[in-house]
Design a protein around this motif. Sequence first.
Motif: not given
Length: 361
Positions: A193-197, A229-230, A271-277, A326-329
Amino acid sequence: MKLIHVVGARPNFMKAAPVWSAINKITDFNQILVHTGQHYDKLMSDIFFKELQIPVPDYNLNIGSDSHARQTAAIMIKFEELVNELKPDLVLVYGDVNSTVAAAMVCSKLSISIAHVEAGLRSFDRKMPEEINRLITDQLADLLFTPSKDGDDNLIKEGIPKSKIHFVGNVMIDTLVRLLPKADKPNRFKDLKQYILVTLHRPSNVDDPKSLKSILHNLETISKSIPVIFPVHPRTKKMIAESNLDIINNVNFHLIEPLGYLDFLGLMKNAATVITDSGGIQEETTYLGIPCITVRENTERPVTVSLGTNQLIGKDYYKIPDLVNNAINRKKRSYTIPPLWDGKASERIATVLLQHNNKII
Ligand code: UD1
């Protein structure tokens, strides 16, 4: 008019697909597709041709990986031979990869018109190979298609005549708009349901074992409270293997093979948040309204920060867990979709090309 589209690396494919079909719709131009072979793995190349319904390339230069000079030079040598044989009226190049600049340099010396799709973007960081590719390609191009107004401003400051610049919007968003209804999470992640990509492949993050270790450590920390998930880019995979990193032992930390376009978009939109470059993912998350943490000191896509959902953290990797929390809450951050990111950028490009052709015949 005879046109060659040059593609080489993963982010080129999503940009060329809509331009090809928009040109096909309103012109009778003879379109030829050349793949340089910069990216050659099935998961970095073939799958995108299938999913994006891009025609099979007419030519593949099969260049593969190498140092920057050797890769760029190899593309130039083979592409020059092909251009001499095919004698196109115009060559379209995309984005900022080595294939882009190599093709542009070949054409400029043979006096063949060049159109650059995604012109004018600047990170003002010449340590990035892509920034060098952008600067050179834009100096050589005859038609410059910009995705955002900052692109026009940058080009004008660099002395490019206004008449060559066309603000058309973002072609990558054309593909996203078209395929969003078809995009879904891959089966193995259906129940999450909730994850970071996460995606990471910039040399500044992954080629330095200390940086890579610190990023992975912070991601693993997050994965203790929310699944991560990476999909791992080949460059990153190689660096993880070479660095003997042995810190990934959490079942919530999913390091997986690179994904195709539809699976990745399906994961991104939920995604709840995405972390990327990545460059393109900063844009796609802005369009989708998904918070994006960009692990870079700068961005050539400033509208994703000023209007969109993007924030830059540079090398302050330790900030990642707090920012994710922070982004999730927090309630959804307000954002605006940048002007002309409306799914119609490629149609505008096709119209300009048609007018350009009417002028020269
Ligand atoms: C290239 C682009 C970058 C873009 C990225 C998207 C340049 C300078 N860089 O970076 O702007 O964001 O593509 O993915 O053009 N490899 C494979 N299989 C492949 C391709 C690459 O295993 O199909 C591995 C090789 O070990 C290679 C490394 O990845 O040495 C780097 O590939 P390369 O094309 O040089 O650069 P990217 O890091 O992919």
